[in-house]
Motif scaffolding. Structure first.
Motif, PDB file in Angstrom:
ATOM      1  N   ILE A 121       0.833  -1.205   0.000  1.00 41.45           N
ATOM      2  CA  ILE A 121       0.000   0.000   0.000  1.00 41.45           C
ATOM      3  C   ILE A 121       0.871   1.258   0.000  1.00 41.45           C
ATOM      4  CG2 ILE A 121      -1.719   1.317   1.311  1.00 41.45           C
ATOM      5  CD1 ILE A 121      -2.613  -1.430   2.490  1.00 41.45           C
ATOM      6  N   VAL A 122       1.889   1.267   0.846  1.00 37.85           N
ATOM      7  CA  VAL A 122       2.800   2.410   0.942  1.00 37.85           C
ATOM      8  C   VAL A 122       4.163   2.024   0.384  1.00 37.85           C
ATOM      9  CG1 VAL A 122       1.641   3.452   2.928  1.00 37.85           C
ATOM     10  CG2 VAL A 122       3.495   1.827   3.304  1.00 37.85           C
ATOM     11  N   LYS A 123       4.977   3.022   0.155  1.00 40.63           N
ATOM     12  CA  LYS A 123       6.336   2.818  -0.355  1.00 40.63           C
ATOM     13  C   LYS A 123       7.335   3.285   0.700  1.00 40.63           C
ATOM     14  CE  LYS A 123       4.695   1.400  -4.201  1.00 40.63           C
ATOM     15  NZ  LYS A 123       4.011   0.187  -3.847  1.00 40.63           N
ATOM     16  N   PRO A 124       8.554   2.745   0.686  1.00 38.34           N
ATOM     17  CA  PRO A 124       9.547   3.118   1.703  1.00 38.34           C
ATOM     18  C   PRO A 124       9.847   4.614   1.781  1.00 38.34           C
ATOM     19  CG  PRO A 124      10.281   1.183   0.502  1.00 38.34           C
ATOM     20  CD  PRO A 124       9.041   1.680  -0.191  1.00 38.34           C
ATOM     21  N   ASN A 125       9.660   5.339   0.678  1.00 39.64           N
ATOM     22  CA  ASN A 125       9.942   6.779   0.701  1.00 39.64           C
ATOM     23  C   ASN A 125       8.721   7.626   1.079  1.00 39.64           C
ATOM     24  OD1 ASN A 125       8.637   6.170  -1.680  1.00 39.64           O
ATOM     25  ND2 ASN A 125       9.874   7.551  -2.942  1.00 39.64           N
ATOM     26  N   ASP A 126       7.601   6.989   1.395  1.00 45.43           N
ATOM     27  CA  ASP A 126       6.429   7.722   1.873  1.00 45.43           C
ATOM     28  C   ASP A 126       6.708   8.302   3.263  1.00 45.43           C
ATOM     29  OD1 ASP A 126       4.905   7.264  -0.376  1.00 45.43           O
ATOM     30  OD2 ASP A 126       3.820   5.551   0.460  1.00 45.43           O
ATOM     31  N   PRO A 127       5.933   9.309   3.679  1.00 47.54           N
ATOM     32  CA  PRO A 127       6.125   9.874   5.025  1.00 47.54           C
ATOM     33  C   PRO A 127       6.014   8.771   6.094  1.00 47.54           C
ATOM     34  CG  PRO A 127       4.664  11.272   3.750  1.00 47.54           C
ATOM     35  CD  PRO A 127       4.890  10.023   2.930  1.00 47.54           C
ATOM     36  N   PRO A 128       6.867   8.821   7.116  1.00 45.33           N
ATOM     37  CA  PRO A 128       6.885   7.784   8.148  1.00 45.33           C
ATOM     38  C   PRO A 128       5.531   7.529   8.809  1.00 45.33           C
ATOM     39  CG  PRO A 128       8.791   9.210   8.383  1.00 45.33           C
ATOM     40  CD  PRO A 128       7.927   9.808   7.312  1.00 45.33           C
ATOM     41  N   ILE A 129       4.710   8.569   8.960  1.00 47.41           N
ATOM     42  CA  ILE A 129       3.400   8.377   9.602  1.00 47.41           C
ATOM     43  C   ILE A 129       2.517   7.474   8.749  1.00 47.41           C
ATOM     44  CG2 ILE A 129       2.376  10.483   8.646  1.00 47.41           C
ATOM     45  CD1 ILE A 129       1.670   9.005  12.131  1.00 47.41           C
ATOM     46  N   PHE A 130       2.618   7.581   7.419  1.00 44.11           N
ATOM     47  CA  PHE A 130       1.828   6.718   6.536  1.00 44.11           C
ATOM     48  C   PHE A 130       2.277   5.264   6.666  1.00 44.11           C
ATOM     49  CE2 PHE A 130       1.021  10.411   3.348  1.00 44.11           C
ATOM     50  CZ  PHE A 130       0.110  10.967   4.220  1.00 44.11           C
ATOM     51  N   ILE A 131       3.580   5.073   6.754  1.00 39.86           N
ATOM     52  CA  ILE A 131       4.128   3.722   6.910  1.00 39.86           C
ATOM     53  C   ILE A 131       3.696   3.136   8.246  1.00 39.86           C
ATOM     54  CG2 ILE A 131       6.274   2.396   7.145  1.00 39.86           C
ATOM     55  CD1 ILE A 131       7.514   4.452   5.137  1.00 39.86           C
ATOM     56  N   LEU A 132       3.808   3.931   9.297  1.00 42.37           N
ATOM     57  CA  LEU A 132       3.405   3.484  10.633  1.00 42.37           C
ATOM     58  C   LEU A 132       1.930   3.106  10.665  1.00 42.37           C
ATOM     59  CD1 LEU A 132       4.498   4.922  13.945  1.00 42.37           C
ATOM     60  CD2 LEU A 132       2.065   4.858  13.496  1.00 42.37           C
ATOM     61  N   LEU A 133       1.072   3.950  10.094  1.00 35.56           N
ATOM     62  CA  LEU A 133      -0.370   3.672  10.078  1.00 35.56           C
ATOM     63  C   LEU A 133      -0.696   2.448   9.226  1.00 35.56           C
ATOM     64  CD1 LEU A 133      -1.786   7.303   9.864  1.00 35.56           C
ATOM     65  CD2 LEU A 133      -1.886   5.746  11.820  1.00 35.56           C
ATOM     66  N   ALA A 134       0.004   2.275   8.127  1.00 37.68           N
ATOM     67  CA  ALA A 134      -0.241   1.113   7.268  1.00 37.68           C
ATOM     68  C   ALA A 134       0.138  -0.178   7.985  1.00 37.68           C
ATOM     69  CB  ALA A 134       0.538   1.247   5.956  1.00 37.68           C
ATOM     70  N   ILE A 135       1.289  -0.199   8.632  1.00 43.80           N
ATOM     71  CA  ILE A 135       1.726  -1.399   9.346  1.00 43.80           C
ATOM     72  C   ILE A 135       0.806  -1.676  10.529  1.00 43.80           C
ATOM     73  CG2 ILE A 135       3.585  -2.417  10.730  1.00 43.80           C
ATOM     74  CD1 ILE A 135       5.570  -0.950   8.862  1.00 43.80           C
ATOM     75  N   SER A 136       0.485  -0.652  11.301  1.00 47.10           N
ATOM     76  CA  SER A 136      -0.405  -0.833  12.452  1.00 47.10           C
ATOM     77  C   SER A 136      -1.774  -1.350  12.020  1.00 47.10           C
ATOM     78  CB  SER A 136      -0.576   0.483  13.211  1.00 47.10           C
ATOM     79  OG  SER A 136       0.632   0.876  13.791  1.00 47.10           O
ATOM     80  N   SER A 137      -2.293  -0.804  10.936  1.00 46.50           N
ATOM     81  CA  SER A 137      -3.597  -1.249  10.429  1.00 46.50           C
ATOM     82  C   SER A 137      -3.547  -2.700   9.964  1.00 46.50           C
ATOM     83  CB  SER A 137      -4.046  -0.349   9.275  1.00 46.50           C
ATOM     84  OG  SER A 137      -4.206   0.966   9.730  1.00 46.50           O
ATOM     85  N   MET A 138      -2.480  -3.071   9.294  1.00 45.13           N
ATOM     86  CA  MET A 138      -2.343  -4.454   8.830  1.00 45.13           C
ATOM     87  C   MET A 138      -2.223  -5.425  10.004  1.00 45.13           C
ATOM     88  SD  MET A 138      -2.709  -4.836   5.692  1.00 45.13           S
ATOM     89  CE  MET A 138      -3.648  -3.416   5.237  1.00 45.13           C
ATOM     90  N   ILE A 139      -1.528  -5.009  11.053  1.00 41.62           N
ATOM     91  CA  ILE A 139      -1.418  -5.859  12.241  1.00 41.62           C
ATOM     92  C   ILE A 139      -2.804  -6.122  12.811  1.00 41.62           C
ATOM     93  CG2 ILE A 139      -0.619  -5.942  14.647  1.00 41.62           C
ATOM     94  CD1 ILE A 139       1.959  -4.525  13.653  1.00 41.62           C
ATOM     95  N   VAL A 140      -3.617  -5.071  12.929  1.00 46.50           N
ATOM     96  CA  VAL A 140      -4.985  -5.246  13.442  1.00 46.50           C
ATOM     97  C   VAL A 140      -5.803  -6.118  12.496  1.00 46.50           C
ATOM     98  CG1 VAL A 140      -7.136  -4.075  14.062  1.00 46.50           C
ATOM     99  CG2 VAL A 140      -4.943  -3.114  14.792  1.00 46.50           C
ATOM    100  N   CYS A 141      -5.669  -5.888  11.196  1.00 44.97           N
ATOM    101  CA  CYS A 141      -6.424  -6.684  10.214  1.00 44.97           C
ATOM    102  C   CYS A 141      -6.089  -8.171  10.305  1.00 44.97           C
ATOM    103  CB  CYS A 141      -6.133  -6.197   8.794  1.00 44.97           C
ATOM    104  SG  CYS A 141      -6.924  -4.633   8.393  1.00 44.97           S
ATOM    105  N   LEU A 142      -4.890  -8.498  10.710  1.00 46.55           N
ATOM    106  CA  LEU A 142      -4.486  -9.898  10.831  1.00 46.55           C
ATOM    107  C   LEU A 142      -4.703 -10.455  12.238  1.00 46.55           C
ATOM    108  CD1 LEU A 142      -1.176  -9.653   8.772  1.00 46.55           C
ATOM    109  CD2 LEU A 142      -3.315 -10.728   8.034  1.00 46.55           C
ATOM    110  N   MET A 143      -4.382  -9.650  13.243  1.00 50.56           N
ATOM    111  CA  MET A 143      -4.471 -10.137  14.628  1.00 50.56           C
ATOM    112  C   MET A 143      -5.912 -10.249  15.118  1.00 50.56           C
ATOM    113  SD  MET A 143      -1.679 -11.082  16.088  1.00 50.56           S
ATOM    114  CE  MET A 143      -1.788 -10.930  17.852  1.00 50.56           C
TER     115      MET A 143
END
Length: 155
Positions: free
Chosen positions: A73-95
């Motif tokens: 969904i996000v790319k490594p050069n995206d703003p860190p907050i977008f990366i953090l929110l994407a990872i956190s959201s995916m963790i919830v979607c899986l957990m």
């Protein structure tokens, strides 16, 4: 945020404890029809069982899978907050579905209605888990983690 495997284990453990305890208290309050002081004490009974399970699942499977999915969904050069929110959201979607499955197996006498009870548990828990992770647990644990490891994170 964690820079070493040790820090990743500590960060994950802190997050798992906070999220599991919150979700257990949430579900206990739903089961008794509202919030009461006794909910906080009752939450500890399931915590002893669910924290090790959630921690192992998170470390072994969810961590890598959620990061992989987030970077679709996000790319490594995206703003860190977008990366953090994407990872956190995916963790919830899986957990959330995973832990709802485990809770359904361990604590709910679903019988032949197992699939329905599991899906209902997931649907009821998901909004709370996502909001609590994004707005409360995530920022709190990151603050505590930065405080705990402030010397090694600034190097």
């Amino acid at each position: 945020m964690p820079k070493t495997k040790y820090q990743q284990v500590i960060f994950t453990f802190m997050m798992v404890v906070v999220m599991v305890y919150t979700m257990v208290c949430y579900n206990v309050s739903l089961n008794i029809g509202g919030m009461a002081n006794s909910v906080f004490l009752e939450g500890f009974h399931e915590l002893i069982i669910l924290v090790p399970i959630a921690f192992i699942i998170e470390i072994v499977v969810i961590d890598k899978l959620s990061t992989f999915l987030a970077f679709r969904i996000v790319k490594p050069n995206d703003p860190p907050i977008f990366i953090l929110l994407a990872i956190s959201s995916m963790i919830v979607c899986l957990m959330c579905p995973t832990m709802s499955l485990i809770v359904t197996l361990l604590f709910k006498n679903a019988g032949k209605e197992f699939i329905a009870v599991w899906l209902q548990t997931t649907v009821i828990n998901f909004p709370m888990a996502l909001c609590f992770q994004i707005f409360f647990a995530g920022p709190l644990i990151r603050l505590l983690f930065r405080t705990l490891f402030k010397n090694s994170l600034t190097k």
